[in-house]
Enzyme design. Structure first.
Site, mmCIF file in Angstrom:
data_model
loop_
_atom_site.group_PDB
_atom_site.id
_atom_site.type_symbol
_atom_site.label_atom_id
_atom_site.label_comp_id
_atom_site.label_asym_id
_atom_site.label_seq_id
_atom_site.Cartn_x
_atom_site.Cartn_y
_atom_site.Cartn_z
ATOM 1 N N TYR A 54 23.440 146.482 108.777
ATOM 2 C CA TYR A 54 22.339 146.947 107.939
ATOM 3 C C TYR A 54 21.392 147.828 108.757
ATOM 4 O O TYR A 54 20.767 147.359 109.716
ATOM 5 C CB TYR A 54 21.546 145.777 107.350
ATOM 6 C CG TYR A 54 22.329 144.854 106.449
ATOM 7 C CD1 TYR A 54 23.526 145.244 105.847
ATOM 8 C CD2 TYR A 54 21.873 143.565 106.178
ATOM 9 C CE1 TYR A 54 24.237 144.389 105.015
ATOM 10 C CE2 TYR A 54 22.574 142.710 105.343
ATOM 11 C CZ TYR A 54 23.757 143.118 104.776
ATOM 12 O OH TYR A 54 24.458 142.264 103.953
ATOM 13 N N HIS A 122 31.640 139.285 107.888
ATOM 14 C CA HIS A 122 31.145 140.053 106.735
ATOM 15 C C HIS A 122 32.275 140.435 105.780
ATOM 16 O O HIS A 122 32.129 140.343 104.560
ATOM 17 C CB HIS A 122 30.443 141.308 107.258
ATOM 18 C CG HIS A 122 29.383 141.831 106.350
ATOM 19 N ND1 HIS A 122 28.431 142.720 106.768
ATOM 20 C CD2 HIS A 122 29.109 141.595 105.045
ATOM 21 C CE1 HIS A 122 27.618 143.003 105.758
ATOM 22 N NE2 HIS A 122 28.022 142.338 104.704
ATOM 23 N N SER A 201 23.492 139.545 95.860
ATOM 24 C CA SER A 201 23.233 140.347 94.651
ATOM 25 C C SER A 201 23.126 139.446 93.414
ATOM 26 O O SER A 201 23.744 139.725 92.383
ATOM 27 C CB SER A 201 24.332 141.398 94.451
ATOM 28 O OG SER A 201 24.291 142.367 95.459
ATOM 29 N N PRO A 202 22.320 138.382 93.481
ATOM 30 C CA PRO A 202 22.216 137.475 92.338
ATOM 31 C C PRO A 202 21.522 138.115 91.136
ATOM 32 O O PRO A 202 21.591 137.574 90.028
ATOM 33 C CB PRO A 202 21.395 136.305 92.889
ATOM 34 C CG PRO A 202 20.576 136.910 93.985
ATOM 35 C CD PRO A 202 21.460 137.947 94.608
ATOM 36 N N GLY A 204 22.238 141.312 90.264
ATOM 37 C CA GLY A 204 23.036 142.483 89.911
ATOM 38 C C GLY A 204 22.487 143.771 90.491
ATOM 39 O O GLY A 204 22.379 144.776 89.796
ATOM 40 N N GLY A 206 19.566 144.518 91.124
ATOM 41 C CA GLY A 206 18.348 144.890 90.430
ATOM 42 C C GLY A 206 18.510 145.165 88.950
ATOM 43 O O GLY A 206 17.525 145.211 88.207
ATOM 44 N N PHE A 207 19.759 145.335 88.497
ATOM 45 C CA PHE A 207 19.968 145.672 87.085
ATOM 46 C C PHE A 207 19.486 144.549 86.176
ATOM 47 O O PHE A 207 18.901 144.787 85.116
ATOM 48 C CB PHE A 207 21.451 145.951 86.839
ATOM 49 C CG PHE A 207 21.721 146.953 85.745
ATOM 50 C CD1 PHE A 207 22.615 147.990 85.929
ATOM 51 C CD2 PHE A 207 21.088 146.866 84.510
ATOM 52 C CE1 PHE A 207 22.867 148.918 84.928
ATOM 53 C CE2 PHE A 207 21.329 147.789 83.506
ATOM 54 C CZ PHE A 207 22.222 148.821 83.717
#
Length: 326
Positions: A54, A122, A201-202, A204, A206-207
């Site tokens: 990252y 990873h 990414s729980p 989504g 940010g969606f």
């Protein structure tokens, strides 16, 4: 703050994904990121997640600065395996024993710590037997450089083979209302083996927060512009799902993000989501998930709104999809 167990490792019931503080999303502000980590610790979120890839290591350095003088207050998770060239381009996956040890030493230096609590592979290296990679990780544990072992985006057979070499404490894989594939084989296997599950990414990407209403809402340098789920007809179909989540969230007097996180937490005591944010306001919103109570009828309604396979489009572009579930 409640706590949960990932194998034998006790962590806060909600973690903090730190990736976006250094790369992939626009609007980064180092001082706000540091304040966000400070606030997370004040609120009892002690489980911080990063990776050596990252920001080409900058994210680990940022976290190292944030936790200086309070190492004992933090459960630190980082990862190795995704290799980046100096120009930032993707250079493949490396799980060779030599690389594992080099990567760990480099992460320890950047984080400015003596040990890593949870060290993940990873992505699985298809060219290195998982037994060799895990064997090298187990050596790091015996040397006191790491405390627990983890995998990310690994296939069921790989998880079992790895666990036979040394107990795996946590599996980190995408899991949310629009990514429920792990429910078929991976989550049951983790439970069989006593491996905790860490959904990344729980929300989504940010969606599922309801904040993104059109493709143009994404900044020019936002990597989500390359994600199939954020493009064209897929975007429109996925927005229909978000609209339904927003309606239910309003009925529950909570935010869509809180509803999505509450659903994940309700999936089991071995589930520890790590929503990422670089702003205190969203951190405060996420942690308020513990005020949301979902009834059995609520869970049934959510399953009707977001059944398995509801999302339109793949999780990543084709090239990145090929390195998942190895």
């Amino acid at each position: 703050m409640q706590t949960k167990k990932l194998g034998e490792l006790e962590v806060s019931a909600l973690g903090l994904g730190c990736m976006g503080m250094s790369e992939f999303y626009s609007g980064r502000d180092e001082q706000e990121s540091l304040r966000t980590i400070d606030r997370a610790l004040e609120l009892g979120i002690t489980f911080l997640d990063t990776a050596n890839s990252y920001g080409l290591g900058q994210n680990e350095e940022l976290i190292g600065r944030a936790i200086k003088g309070r190492r004992d207050k933090v459960i630190l998770a980082t990862k190795f395996g995704n290799v980046r060239a100096e120009d930032g381009s993707y250079a493949g996956v490396n799980g060779s024993p030599e690389y594992v040890k080099q990567a760990c030493d480099a992460s320890l230096r950047r984080l400015n710590v003596d040990y890593i609590d949870l060290y993940y592979q990873h992505r699985v290296d298809p060219n290195t037997p998982i037994e060799e990679t895990i064997g090298a990780m187990a050596e790091l544990l015996r040397e006191g450089k790491i405390r627990y072992l983890g995998l990310s985006e690994a296939a069921p057979a790989t998880i079992r083979r790895a666990h036979n070499v040394h107990p795996i404490s946590a599996l980190q894989t995408e899991y949310s209302l629009w990514s429920r594939e792990v429910e078929d084989e991976i989550l049951p296997l983790c439970r069989e083996l006593g491996i905790g599950f860490v959904p990344y990414s729980p929300l989504g990407r940010g969606f599922l927060t309801g904040q993104i209403k059109q493709f143009e809402d994404l900044a020019k340098d936002d990597y989500r512009r390359n994600s199939p789920r954020f493009q064209g007809e897929n975007f429109r179909k996925n927005l229909d799902l978000v609209n339904k989540i927003e309606v239910m969230a309003k009925d529950k007097n909570c935010k869509p993000a809180q509803l999505a996180l509450a659903w994940l937490l309700a999936q089991g005591d071995d589930i520890v989501p790590i929503p990422g944010t670089k702003q205190r306001a969203y951190l405060e919103e996420n942690i308020s998930v513990f005020n949301v109570v979902l009834t059995d009828s609520d869970l049934l309604r959510i399953n009707e709104i977001a059944p398995k396979g509801i999302a339109s489009g793949t999780r990543y572009p084709e090239a990145q999809m090929r390195v998942l579930n190895q």
